[in-house]
Design an enzyme around this catalytic site. Structure first.
Site, PDB file in Angstrom:
ATOM      1  N   SER A 137       0.974  -1.262  -0.036  1.00 27.61           N
ATOM      2  CA  SER A 137      -0.113  -0.144  -0.044  1.00 27.61           C
ATOM      3  C   SER A 137       0.880   1.215   0.011  1.00 27.61           C
ATOM      4  CB  SER A 137      -0.881  -0.083   1.298  1.00 27.61           C
ATOM      5  OG  SER A 137      -1.521   1.213   1.511  1.00 27.61           O
ATOM      6  N   GLU A 195      -0.017   3.689   1.550  1.00 27.31           N
ATOM      7  CA  GLU A 195       0.389   4.180   3.051  1.00 27.31           C
ATOM      8  C   GLU A 195       1.780   3.881   3.681  1.00 27.31           C
ATOM      9  OE1 GLU A 195      -2.462   5.441   5.493  1.00 27.31           O
ATOM     10  OE2 GLU A 195      -2.804   6.148   3.562  1.00 27.31           O
ATOM     11  N   TYR A 200      -1.882   0.237  10.548  1.00 29.12           N
ATOM     12  CA  TYR A 200      -1.877  -0.594   9.455  1.00 29.12           C
ATOM     13  C   TYR A 200      -0.918  -0.357   8.481  1.00 29.12           C
ATOM     14  CZ  TYR A 200      -3.598  -0.949   4.644  1.00 29.12           C
ATOM     15  OH  TYR A 200      -3.666  -1.532   3.417  1.00 29.12           O
TER      16      TYR A 200
HETATM   17  P1  NAP Z   1     -11.188  -4.951   1.790  1.00 34.35           P
HETATM   18  O1  NAP Z   1     -12.406  -4.798   0.859  1.00 34.35           O
HETATM   19  O2  NAP Z   1     -11.293  -4.488   3.038  1.00 34.35           O
HETATM   20  O3  NAP Z   1     -11.107  -6.746   1.750  1.00 34.35           O
HETATM   21  C1  NAP Z   1     -10.537  -7.319   2.795  1.00 34.35           C
HETATM   22  C2  NAP Z   1     -10.537  -8.749   2.603  1.00 34.35           C
HETATM   23  O4  NAP Z   1      -9.952  -9.609   3.509  1.00 34.35           O
HETATM   24  C3  NAP Z   1     -12.034  -9.251   2.789  1.00 34.35           C
HETATM   25  O5  NAP Z   1     -12.479 -10.256   1.885  1.00 34.35           O
HETATM   26  C4  NAP Z   1     -12.113  -9.941   4.391  1.00 34.35           C
HETATM   27  O6  NAP Z   1     -12.907 -10.868   4.471  1.00 34.35           O
HETATM   28  C5  NAP Z   1     -10.618 -10.371   4.202  1.00 34.35           C
HETATM   29  N1  NAP Z   1      -9.947 -10.670   5.683  1.00 34.35           N
HETATM   30  C6  NAP Z   1      -9.782 -10.041   6.612  1.00 34.35           C
HETATM   31  N2  NAP Z   1      -9.313 -10.592   7.788  1.00 34.35           N
HETATM   32  C7  NAP Z   1      -9.253 -11.789   7.241  1.00 34.35           C
HETATM   33  C8  NAP Z   1      -8.596 -13.051   7.966  1.00 34.35           C
HETATM   34  N3  NAP Z   1      -8.275 -12.870   9.373  1.00 34.35           N
HETATM   35  N4  NAP Z   1      -8.760 -14.199   7.452  1.00 34.35           N
HETATM   36  C9  NAP Z   1      -9.282 -14.289   5.995  1.00 34.35           C
HETATM   37  N5  NAP Z   1      -9.704 -13.274   5.303  1.00 34.35           N
HETATM   38  C10 NAP Z   1      -9.583 -12.126   5.843  1.00 34.35           C
HETATM   39  O7  NAP Z   1     -10.013  -4.388   0.964  1.00 34.35           O
HETATM   40  P2  NAP Z   1      -9.635  -4.231  -0.320  1.00 34.35           P
HETATM   41  O8  NAP Z   1     -10.006  -2.589  -0.718  1.00 34.35           O
HETATM   42  O9  NAP Z   1     -10.032  -4.785  -1.371  1.00 34.35           O
HETATM   43  O10 NAP Z   1      -8.000  -4.181  -0.529  1.00 34.35           O
HETATM   44  C11 NAP Z   1      -7.501  -5.514  -0.863  1.00 34.35           C
HETATM   45  C12 NAP Z   1      -6.080  -5.725  -0.328  1.00 34.35           C
HETATM   46  O11 NAP Z   1      -5.180  -4.347  -0.941  1.00 34.35           O
HETATM   47  C13 NAP Z   1      -5.923  -5.491   1.471  1.00 34.35           C
HETATM   48  O12 NAP Z   1      -4.705  -6.069   1.784  1.00 34.35           O
HETATM   49  C14 NAP Z   1      -5.724  -3.836   1.374  1.00 34.35           C
HETATM   50  O13 NAP Z   1      -5.152  -3.710   2.634  1.00 34.35           O
HETATM   51  C15 NAP Z   1      -4.726  -3.688   0.221  1.00 34.35           C
HETATM   52  N6  NAP Z   1      -4.838  -2.155  -0.299  1.00 34.35           N
HETATM   53  C16 NAP Z   1      -6.146  -1.751  -0.678  1.00 34.35           C
HETATM   54  C17 NAP Z   1      -5.912  -0.415  -1.266  1.00 34.35           C
HETATM   55  C18 NAP Z   1      -7.286   0.240  -1.682  1.00 34.35           C
HETATM   56  O14 NAP Z   1      -7.215   1.406  -1.983  1.00 34.35           O
HETATM   57  N7  NAP Z   1      -8.432  -0.372  -1.790  1.00 34.35           N
HETATM   58  C19 NAP Z   1      -4.652   0.207  -1.781  1.00 34.35           C
HETATM   59  C20 NAP Z   1      -3.532  -0.542  -1.196  1.00 34.35           C
HETATM   60  C21 NAP Z   1      -3.628  -1.699  -0.707  1.00 34.35           C
HETATM   61  P3  NAP Z   1     -14.572 -10.580   5.384  1.00 34.35           P
HETATM   62  O15 NAP Z   1     -15.296 -10.422   4.079  1.00 34.35           O
HETATM   63  O16 NAP Z   1     -14.809 -11.740   5.948  1.00 34.35           O
HETATM   64  O17 NAP Z   1     -14.362  -9.531   6.202  1.00 34.35           O
HETATM   65  O1  F7E Z   2      -9.215   7.793   4.002  1.00 35.96           O
HETATM   66  C1  F7E Z   2      -9.958  11.348   5.116  1.00 35.96           C
HETATM   67  C2  F7E Z   2      -9.044  10.554   5.904  1.00 35.96           C
HETATM   68  O2  F7E Z   2     -10.196   5.827   4.958  1.00 35.96           O
HETATM   69  C3  F7E Z   2      -8.895   8.709   2.951  1.00 35.96           C
HETATM   70  C4  F7E Z   2      -7.265   1.939   2.267  1.00 35.96           C
HETATM   71  O3  F7E Z   2      -7.962   0.908   1.373  1.00 35.96           O
HETATM   72  O4  F7E Z   2      -6.035   3.576   0.819  1.00 35.96           O
HETATM   73  C5  F7E Z   2      -7.195   3.142   2.148  1.00 35.96           C
HETATM   74  O5  F7E Z   2      -6.727   4.109   3.357  1.00 35.96           O
HETATM   75  C6  F7E Z   2      -8.832  10.338   3.652  1.00 35.96           C
HETATM   76  C7  F7E Z   2      -7.865  10.205   4.966  1.00 35.96           C
HETATM   77  O6  F7E Z   2      -8.618   5.693   2.859  1.00 35.96           O
HETATM   78  C8  F7E Z   2     -13.216  10.799   6.478  1.00 35.96           C
HETATM   79  O7  F7E Z   2      -8.380  11.314   7.151  1.00 35.96           O
HETATM   80  C9  F7E Z   2     -11.970  12.661   5.938  1.00 35.96           C
HETATM   81  O8  F7E Z   2      -6.982  11.132   5.037  1.00 35.96           O
HETATM   82  O9  F7E Z   2     -10.725   6.354   2.671  1.00 35.96           O
HETATM   83  P1  F7E Z   2      -9.891   6.357   3.596  1.00 35.96           P
HETATM   84  P2  F7E Z   2      -7.215   5.384   3.477  1.00 35.96           P
HETATM   85  O10 F7E Z   2      -7.017   5.848   4.918  1.00 35.96           O
HETATM   86  O11 F7E Z   2      -6.234   6.445   2.360  1.00 35.96           O
HETATM   87  C10 F7E Z   2      -4.922   3.067   1.238  1.00 35.96           C
HETATM   88  C11 F7E Z   2      -3.947   3.033   0.062  1.00 35.96           C
HETATM   89  C12 F7E Z   2      -4.905   1.622   1.781  1.00 35.96           C
HETATM   90  O12 F7E Z   2      -4.029   0.787   1.755  1.00 35.96           O
HETATM   91  C13 F7E Z   2      -6.240   1.255   2.946  1.00 35.96           C
HETATM   92  O13 F7E Z   2      -6.222  -0.088   3.095  1.00 35.96           O
HETATM   93  O14 F7E Z   2     -10.036  10.949   3.754  1.00 35.96           O
HETATM   94  N1  F7E Z   2     -11.385  11.558   5.741  1.00 35.96           N
HETATM   95  N2  F7E Z   2     -13.130  12.293   6.595  1.00 35.96           N
HETATM   96  C14 F7E Z   2     -12.062  10.362   5.995  1.00 35.96           C
HETATM   97  N3  F7E Z   2     -11.861   9.143   5.789  1.00 35.96           N
HETATM   98  C15 F7E Z   2     -12.617   8.263   6.471  1.00 35.96           C
HETATM   99  N4  F7E Z   2     -12.573   7.014   6.356  1.00 35.96           N
HETATM  100  N5  F7E Z   2     -13.923   8.814   6.832  1.00 35.96           N
HETATM  101  C16 F7E Z   2     -14.278  10.188   6.960  1.00 35.96           C
HETATM  102  O15 F7E Z   2     -15.353  10.489   7.511  1.00 35.96           O
END
Ligand code: NAP
Ligand code: F7E
Length: 320
Positions: free
Chosen positions: A122, A124, A146
Protein backbone atom coordinates in the site's frame (compact mmCIF):
# COMPACT_ATOMS: atom_id res chain seq x y z
CA UNK A 1 -4.55 -22.15 -14.70
CA UNK A 2 -5.66 -22.15 -11.08
CA UNK A 3 -5.63 -18.97 -9.00
CA UNK A 4 -6.25 -18.65 -5.28
CA UNK A 5 -7.43 -15.29 -3.93
CA UNK A 6 -7.34 -14.50 -0.21
CA UNK A 7 -9.79 -11.68 0.50
CA UNK A 8 -12.10 -12.66 -2.39
CA UNK A 9 -15.09 -11.19 -0.50
CA UNK A 10 -13.45 -7.75 -0.44
CA UNK A 11 -13.52 -4.98 -3.06
CA UNK A 12 -10.34 -6.00 -4.90
CA UNK A 13 -10.87 -9.75 -4.49
CA UNK A 14 -14.23 -9.53 -6.26
CA UNK A 15 -12.86 -7.49 -9.21
CA UNK A 16 -9.83 -9.78 -9.50
CA UNK A 17 -12.10 -12.85 -9.53
CA UNK A 18 -14.14 -11.24 -12.36
CA UNK A 19 -10.93 -10.61 -14.33
CA UNK A 20 -9.43 -14.08 -13.82
CA UNK A 21 -12.70 -15.84 -14.70
CA UNK A 22 -12.86 -13.82 -17.91
CA UNK A 23 -9.30 -15.00 -18.69
CA UNK A 24 -10.35 -18.64 -18.26
CA UNK A 25 -8.80 -19.32 -14.85
CA UNK A 26 -10.28 -21.71 -12.36
CA UNK A 27 -10.73 -19.37 -9.39
CA UNK A 28 -10.56 -20.40 -5.73
CA UNK A 29 -11.36 -17.94 -2.96
CA UNK A 30 -10.33 -18.14 0.66
CA UNK A 31 -13.12 -17.18 3.08
CA UNK A 32 -13.08 -17.12 6.86
CA UNK A 33 -15.77 -18.69 8.95
CA UNK A 34 -18.52 -16.27 9.95
CA UNK A 35 -21.95 -16.69 11.53
CA UNK A 36 -23.38 -14.82 8.54
CA UNK A 37 -22.03 -14.93 4.99
CA UNK A 38 -20.26 -11.85 3.61
CA UNK A 39 -20.53 -12.83 -0.04
CA UNK A 40 -22.41 -9.74 -1.34
CA UNK A 41 -19.60 -8.64 -3.67
CA UNK A 42 -19.23 -12.08 -5.27
CA UNK A 43 -22.96 -12.95 -5.42
CA UNK A 44 -22.90 -12.54 -9.24
CA UNK A 45 -20.10 -15.16 -9.62
CA UNK A 46 -20.94 -17.38 -6.64
CA UNK A 47 -21.50 -20.46 -8.84
CA UNK A 48 -18.32 -19.83 -10.89
CA UNK A 49 -15.76 -19.73 -8.05
CA UNK A 50 -14.84 -22.36 -5.46
CA UNK A 51 -14.73 -21.06 -1.90
CA UNK A 52 -12.35 -22.65 0.63
CA UNK A 53 -12.46 -21.95 4.36
CA UNK A 54 -9.20 -20.81 5.98
CA UNK A 55 -8.00 -17.90 8.08
CA UNK A 56 -4.90 -15.68 8.03
CA UNK A 57 -4.50 -16.40 11.75
CA UNK A 58 -4.34 -20.16 11.29
CA UNK A 59 -1.24 -21.50 9.52
CA UNK A 60 -2.51 -25.07 9.41
CA UNK A 61 -5.66 -23.98 7.60
CA UNK A 62 -3.51 -22.16 5.00
CA UNK A 63 -1.35 -25.24 4.41
CA UNK A 64 -4.40 -27.50 3.98
CA UNK A 65 -6.04 -25.00 1.64
CA UNK A 66 -2.96 -24.81 -0.63
CA UNK A 67 -2.63 -28.62 -0.64
CA UNK A 68 -6.28 -28.98 -1.67
CA UNK A 69 -6.17 -26.29 -4.36
CA UNK A 70 -2.65 -26.65 -5.83
CA UNK A 71 -2.68 -23.09 -7.26
CA UNK A 72 -0.46 -21.68 -10.02
CA UNK A 73 -0.99 -18.15 -8.68
CA UNK A 74 -1.74 -16.90 -5.16
CA UNK A 75 -3.04 -13.35 -4.60
CA UNK A 76 -2.83 -12.31 -0.94
CA UNK A 77 -5.44 -9.55 -0.67
CA UNK A 78 -6.88 -10.44 2.75
CA UNK A 79 -6.13 -7.91 5.50
CA UNK A 80 -7.61 -5.63 8.13
CA UNK A 81 -7.57 -2.76 5.65
CA UNK A 82 -9.25 0.19 7.43
CA UNK A 83 -6.62 2.63 8.76
CA UNK A 84 -8.63 4.04 11.76
CA UNK A 85 -9.35 0.51 13.05
CA UNK A 86 -5.62 -0.09 13.10
CA UNK A 87 -5.32 2.43 15.96
CA UNK A 88 -8.15 0.86 17.98
CA UNK A 89 -7.06 -2.74 17.16
CA UNK A 90 -3.32 -2.50 16.49
CA UNK A 91 -2.41 -6.04 17.57
CA UNK A 92 -5.13 -7.63 15.45
CA UNK A 93 -4.05 -5.47 12.51
CA UNK A 94 -0.45 -6.59 12.96
CA UNK A 95 -1.58 -10.22 13.06
CA UNK A 96 -3.84 -10.07 9.98
CA UNK A 97 -2.12 -7.51 7.81
CA UNK A 98 1.53 -8.14 8.69
CA UNK A 99 2.11 -11.64 10.08
CA UNK A 100 -0.82 -12.93 7.99
CA UNK A 101 1.22 -12.27 4.83
CA UNK A 102 4.13 -14.18 6.34
CA UNK A 103 1.87 -17.13 7.18
CA UNK A 104 0.66 -17.28 3.58
CA UNK A 105 4.24 -17.05 2.26
CA UNK A 106 5.39 -19.83 4.63
CA UNK A 107 2.53 -22.05 3.47
CA UNK A 108 3.39 -21.32 -0.20
CA UNK A 109 7.07 -22.13 0.46
CA UNK A 110 6.14 -25.43 2.08
CA UNK A 111 3.31 -26.58 -0.20
CA UNK A 112 3.64 -24.97 -3.65
CA UNK A 113 6.98 -23.11 -4.03
CA UNK A 114 6.53 -22.91 -7.80
CA UNK A 115 3.30 -20.90 -7.43
CA UNK A 116 3.54 -17.19 -8.21
CA UNK A 117 2.67 -14.95 -5.24
CA UNK A 118 1.20 -11.43 -5.17
CA UNK A 119 1.24 -9.29 -2.00
CA UNK A 120 -1.17 -6.34 -1.67
CA UNK A 121 1.15 -3.57 -0.49
CA UNK A 122 0.00 0.00 0.00
CA UNK A 123 0.94 3.63 -0.63
CA UNK A 124 0.27 4.13 3.10
CA UNK A 125 3.81 2.75 3.61
CA UNK A 126 5.17 6.10 2.29
CA UNK A 127 3.24 7.97 5.04
CA UNK A 128 5.29 11.00 5.96
CA UNK A 129 6.57 11.17 2.44
CA UNK A 130 10.27 11.60 1.62
CA UNK A 131 9.62 12.74 -1.95
CA UNK A 132 6.77 13.61 -4.31
CA UNK A 133 5.80 11.69 -6.40
CA UNK A 134 6.62 8.30 -4.86
CA UNK A 135 8.35 5.51 -6.84
CA UNK A 136 9.45 1.93 -6.10
CA UNK A 137 12.69 3.43 -4.69
CA UNK A 138 11.15 6.01 -2.33
CA UNK A 139 11.90 5.15 1.35
CA UNK A 140 8.95 4.28 3.60
CA UNK A 141 7.79 6.19 6.69
CA UNK A 142 4.53 4.49 7.80
CA UNK A 143 2.18 6.61 9.93
CA UNK A 144 -0.38 4.11 11.31
CA UNK A 145 -0.31 0.56 12.72
CA UNK A 146 -1.92 -0.48 9.40
CA UNK A 147 0.92 1.06 7.42
CA UNK A 148 3.56 -0.47 9.71
CA UNK A 149 1.94 -3.91 9.26
CA UNK A 150 1.84 -3.45 5.46
CA UNK A 151 5.51 -2.45 5.50
CA UNK A 152 6.31 -5.74 7.24
CA UNK A 153 4.21 -7.61 4.63
CA UNK A 154 6.10 -5.80 1.87
CA UNK A 155 9.59 -6.52 3.15
CA UNK A 156 8.84 -10.14 4.06
CA UNK A 157 7.67 -10.64 0.47
CA UNK A 158 10.94 -9.16 -0.84
CA UNK A 159 12.86 -11.27 1.69
CA UNK A 160 11.17 -14.54 0.69
CA UNK A 161 11.84 -13.77 -2.98
CA UNK A 162 15.53 -13.17 -2.22
CA UNK A 163 15.94 -15.98 0.35
CA UNK A 164 13.98 -18.82 -1.24
CA UNK A 165 13.83 -17.85 -4.90
CA UNK A 166 10.02 -17.61 -4.83
CA UNK A 167 8.26 -15.74 -7.62
CA UNK A 168 6.89 -13.27 -5.07
CA UNK A 169 5.94 -9.70 -6.00
CA UNK A 170 4.55 -6.75 -4.17
CA UNK A 171 2.21 -4.25 -5.78
CA UNK A 172 2.42 -0.85 -4.08
CA UNK A 173 -1.10 0.31 -4.87
CA UNK A 174 -2.39 3.81 -4.25
CA UNK A 175 -6.04 4.27 -3.22
CA UNK A 176 -8.50 2.63 -5.57
CA UNK A 177 -12.24 2.84 -5.26
CA UNK A 178 -15.43 1.57 -6.84
CA UNK A 179 -19.12 1.00 -6.15
CA UNK A 180 -17.93 -2.10 -4.22
CA UNK A 181 -15.76 -0.06 -1.82
CA UNK A 182 -16.55 -0.52 1.90
CA UNK A 183 -18.89 2.20 3.17
CA UNK A 184 -16.50 3.40 5.91
CA UNK A 185 -13.86 4.60 3.40
CA UNK A 186 -14.22 8.29 2.59
CA UNK A 187 -15.12 7.95 -1.11
CA UNK A 188 -17.95 5.47 -0.63
CA UNK A 189 -19.05 7.25 2.55
CA UNK A 190 -19.49 10.39 0.44
CA UNK A 191 -21.25 8.74 -2.52
CA UNK A 192 -23.53 6.75 -0.20
CA UNK A 193 -24.20 10.00 1.71
CA UNK A 194 -25.03 11.91 -1.49
CA UNK A 195 -27.44 9.15 -2.54
CA UNK A 196 -29.17 9.17 0.88
CA UNK A 197 -29.50 12.95 0.88
CA UNK A 198 -30.76 12.97 -2.72
CA UNK A 199 -33.43 10.37 -1.89
CA UNK A 200 -34.48 12.13 1.34
CA UNK A 201 -33.04 9.43 3.61
CA UNK A 202 -30.46 11.69 5.33
CA UNK A 203 -29.99 15.40 5.97
CA UNK A 204 -26.25 15.62 6.68
CA UNK A 205 -22.90 13.92 6.11
CA UNK A 206 -20.32 13.91 8.93
CA UNK A 207 -16.66 13.78 7.85
CA UNK A 208 -13.15 14.37 9.18
CA UNK A 209 -10.53 16.49 7.42
CA UNK A 210 -11.55 17.79 4.00
CA UNK A 211 -8.02 18.85 3.05
CA UNK A 212 -6.57 15.32 2.92
CA UNK A 213 -5.32 14.46 -0.57
CA UNK A 214 -5.14 11.09 -2.25
CA UNK A 215 -4.21 9.60 -5.62
CA UNK A 216 -7.55 7.89 -6.34
CA UNK A 217 -8.06 5.36 -9.16
CA UNK A 218 -10.65 2.74 -10.13
CA UNK A 219 -10.28 -0.74 -8.55
CA UNK A 220 -11.27 -2.47 -11.80
CA UNK A 221 -8.19 -0.94 -13.47
CA UNK A 222 -5.86 -1.83 -10.58
CA UNK A 223 -6.57 -5.58 -10.48
CA UNK A 224 -5.35 -5.77 -14.10
CA UNK A 225 -1.95 -4.62 -12.86
CA UNK A 226 -1.91 -7.34 -10.15
CA UNK A 227 -2.40 -10.01 -12.79
CA UNK A 228 0.16 -8.46 -15.16
CA UNK A 229 2.84 -8.48 -12.42
CA UNK A 230 2.55 -12.27 -12.15
CA UNK A 231 2.93 -12.75 -15.93
CA UNK A 232 6.42 -11.18 -16.15
CA UNK A 233 9.67 -13.09 -16.64
CA UNK A 234 11.14 -11.65 -13.44
CA UNK A 235 9.43 -11.04 -10.07
CA UNK A 236 9.62 -7.30 -9.34
CA UNK A 237 7.68 -4.74 -7.30
CA UNK A 238 5.59 -2.01 -8.96
CA UNK A 239 3.88 1.25 -7.99
CA UNK A 240 0.31 1.44 -9.32
CA UNK A 241 -1.23 4.92 -9.31
CA UNK A 242 -2.83 7.56 -11.52
CA UNK A 243 -0.15 10.19 -10.80
CA UNK A 244 -2.85 12.75 -9.94
CA UNK A 245 -3.91 13.84 -6.49
CA UNK A 246 -7.25 15.30 -5.32
CA UNK A 247 -8.57 16.51 -1.99
CA UNK A 248 -11.60 15.19 -0.13
CA UNK A 249 -13.15 18.60 -0.87
CA UNK A 250 -12.73 18.08 -4.63
CA UNK A 251 -14.35 14.64 -4.30
CA UNK A 252 -17.26 16.25 -2.43
CA UNK A 253 -17.71 18.95 -5.06
CA UNK A 254 -17.96 16.51 -7.97
CA UNK A 255 -20.14 14.00 -6.07
CA UNK A 256 -22.71 16.53 -4.80
CA UNK A 257 -22.68 18.46 -8.08
CA UNK A 258 -23.48 15.25 -9.97
CA UNK A 259 -26.65 14.95 -7.87
CA UNK A 260 -27.42 18.70 -8.34
CA UNK A 261 -26.69 19.44 -4.67
CA UNK A 262 -24.27 21.83 -2.86
CA UNK A 263 -21.97 20.00 -0.44
CA UNK A 264 -21.69 23.07 1.83
CA UNK A 265 -25.40 22.65 2.71
CA UNK A 266 -24.92 19.12 4.11
CA UNK A 267 -21.34 18.39 5.21
CA UNK A 268 -20.47 18.70 8.91
CA UNK A 269 -16.90 18.28 10.13
CA UNK A 270 -16.72 15.93 13.10
CA UNK A 271 -13.58 15.44 15.23
CA UNK A 272 -14.36 11.73 15.70
CA UNK A 273 -13.26 11.16 12.09
CA UNK A 274 -9.90 12.92 12.50
CA UNK A 275 -6.82 10.66 12.78
CA UNK A 276 -3.97 10.74 15.35
CA UNK A 277 -1.52 11.04 12.43
CA UNK A 278 -2.24 11.86 8.79
CA UNK A 279 -0.15 10.95 5.78
CA UNK A 280 1.29 13.67 3.56
CA UNK A 281 0.90 14.22 -0.15
CA UNK A 282 0.55 10.73 -1.56
CA UNK A 283 0.93 10.71 -5.33
CA UNK A 284 2.39 7.79 -7.20
CA UNK A 285 4.74 7.60 -10.17
CA UNK A 286 3.68 4.49 -12.11
CA UNK A 287 6.25 4.92 -14.91
CA UNK A 288 7.73 1.44 -14.32
CA UNK A 289 4.28 -0.20 -14.55
CA UNK A 290 3.53 1.75 -17.71
CA UNK A 291 6.80 0.77 -19.36
CA UNK A 292 7.13 -2.86 -18.23
CA UNK A 293 3.52 -3.99 -17.75
CA UNK A 294 1.94 -1.73 -20.37
CA UNK A 295 -0.50 -0.70 -17.62
CA UNK A 296 -2.51 2.54 -17.75
CA UNK A 297 -5.48 3.63 -15.64
CA UNK A 298 -8.57 3.91 -17.85
CA UNK A 299 -11.21 5.54 -15.61
CA UNK A 300 -10.66 9.23 -14.79
CA UNK A 301 -11.20 10.70 -11.32
CA UNK A 302 -14.34 12.56 -12.41
CA UNK A 303 -15.86 9.47 -14.02
CA UNK A 304 -15.00 7.37 -10.97
CA UNK A 305 -16.86 9.77 -8.66
CA UNK A 306 -19.89 9.91 -10.96
CA UNK A 307 -19.92 6.12 -11.40
CA UNK A 308 -19.99 5.68 -7.61
CA UNK A 309 -22.76 8.26 -7.07
CA UNK A 310 -24.91 6.70 -9.81
CA UNK A 311 -24.39 3.21 -8.39
CA UNK A 312 -25.34 4.27 -4.86
CA UNK A 313 -28.48 6.07 -5.99
CA UNK A 314 -29.51 3.02 -8.02
CA UNK A 315 -28.76 0.66 -5.12
CA UNK A 316 -30.89 2.64 -2.67
CA UNK A 317 -33.72 3.05 -5.19
CA UNK A 318 -33.80 -0.72 -5.71
CA UNK A 319 -34.02 -1.27 -1.94
CA UNK A 320 -37.09 0.92 -1.60
P1 NAP B 1 -11.35 -5.03 1.83
O1 NAP B 1 -12.50 -4.69 0.94
O2 NAP B 1 -11.32 -4.51 3.22
O3 NAP B 1 -11.23 -6.64 1.87
C1 NAP B 1 -10.45 -7.31 2.82
C2 NAP B 1 -10.62 -8.81 2.67
O4 NAP B 1 -9.80 -9.48 3.64
C3 NAP B 1 -12.06 -9.30 2.91
O5 NAP B 1 -12.35 -10.31 1.96
C4 NAP B 1 -11.98 -9.90 4.31
O6 NAP B 1 -12.92 -10.93 4.54
C5 NAP B 1 -10.58 -10.50 4.26
N1 NAP B 1 -10.02 -10.81 5.59
C6 NAP B 1 -9.78 -9.94 6.60
N2 NAP B 1 -9.26 -10.58 7.64
C7 NAP B 1 -9.16 -11.90 7.30
C8 NAP B 1 -8.71 -13.07 7.98
N3 NAP B 1 -8.26 -13.04 9.23
N4 NAP B 1 -8.75 -14.26 7.32
C9 NAP B 1 -9.24 -14.32 6.06
N5 NAP B 1 -9.69 -13.24 5.37
C10 NAP B 1 -9.66 -12.05 5.99
O7 NAP B 1 -9.97 -4.57 1.13
P2 NAP B 1 -9.69 -4.13 -0.40
O8 NAP B 1 -9.95 -2.67 -0.56
O9 NAP B 1 -10.30 -5.10 -1.32
O10 NAP B 1 -8.10 -4.28 -0.45
C11 NAP B 1 -7.48 -5.53 -0.78
C12 NAP B 1 -6.07 -5.54 -0.21
O11 NAP B 1 -5.31 -4.48 -0.78
C13 NAP B 1 -5.98 -5.35 1.30
O12 NAP B 1 -4.88 -6.11 1.76
C14 NAP B 1 -5.70 -3.87 1.46
O13 NAP B 1 -5.03 -3.62 2.68
C15 NAP B 1 -4.80 -3.63 0.25
N6 NAP B 1 -4.81 -2.31 -0.34
C16 NAP B 1 -5.99 -1.71 -0.65
C17 NAP B 1 -5.97 -0.47 -1.27
C18 NAP B 1 -7.25 0.22 -1.67
O14 NAP B 1 -7.21 1.43 -1.96
N7 NAP B 1 -8.38 -0.49 -1.76
C19 NAP B 1 -4.74 0.16 -1.56
C20 NAP B 1 -3.57 -0.51 -1.25
C21 NAP B 1 -3.60 -1.74 -0.64
P3 NAP B 1 -14.39 -10.63 5.20
O15 NAP B 1 -15.31 -10.36 4.03
O16 NAP B 1 -14.67 -11.93 5.88
O17 NAP B 1 -14.25 -9.47 6.12
O1 F7E C 1 -9.30 7.90 3.98
C1 F7E C 1 -9.90 11.41 5.10
C2 F7E C 1 -8.96 10.58 5.94
O2 F7E C 1 -10.29 5.83 4.93
C3 F7E C 1 -8.82 8.79 3.00
C4 F7E C 1 -7.35 1.89 2.41
O3 F7E C 1 -7.83 1.17 1.30
O4 F7E C 1 -6.20 3.42 0.99
C5 F7E C 1 -7.15 3.34 2.03
O5 F7E C 1 -6.73 4.05 3.19
C6 F7E C 1 -8.63 10.19 3.58
C7 F7E C 1 -7.90 10.21 4.93
O6 F7E C 1 -8.59 5.68 3.01
C8 F7E C 1 -13.19 10.97 6.55
O7 F7E C 1 -8.49 11.31 7.06
C9 F7E C 1 -11.94 12.62 5.92
O8 F7E C 1 -6.91 11.21 4.91
O9 F7E C 1 -10.85 6.49 2.54
P1 F7E C 1 -9.85 6.42 3.62
P2 F7E C 1 -7.05 5.60 3.43
O10 F7E C 1 -6.84 5.85 4.87
O11 F7E C 1 -6.30 6.43 2.46
C10 F7E C 1 -4.89 2.92 1.32
C11 F7E C 1 -4.00 3.04 0.10
C12 F7E C 1 -4.94 1.56 1.92
O12 F7E C 1 -4.00 0.77 1.75
C13 F7E C 1 -6.04 1.26 2.89
O13 F7E C 1 -6.23 -0.14 3.02
O14 F7E C 1 -9.92 10.74 3.84
N1 F7E C 1 -11.25 11.49 5.65
N2 F7E C 1 -13.12 12.34 6.48
C14 F7E C 1 -12.00 10.44 6.04
N3 F7E C 1 -11.77 9.10 5.94
C15 F7E C 1 -12.77 8.28 6.38
N4 F7E C 1 -12.58 6.94 6.29
N5 F7E C 1 -13.94 8.76 6.93
C16 F7E C 1 -14.21 10.09 7.03
O15 F7E C 1 -15.25 10.50 7.52
Amino acid sequence: MKALITGITGQDGSYLADLLLAKGYKVFGMVRRSSTETFERIAHIRDKVTLVQADLLDSTSLVHMLRDVGPDEVYNLAAQSFVPTSWSQPVLTGEFTGIGALRVLEAVREVCPKARFYQASSSEMYGKVREVPQTELTPFHPRSPYAVAKTFGHYITVNYRESYDLFAVSGILFNHESPRRGREFVTRKITDGVARIKLGLATELRLGTLDAQRDWGFAGDYVKAMWAMLQQDQPEDYVIATGRTHSVKEFLEIAFDHASLHWQDYVVQDPQFMRPAEVDQLVGDATKAREKLGWEPEVSFENLVRMMVDADIELLQNQR
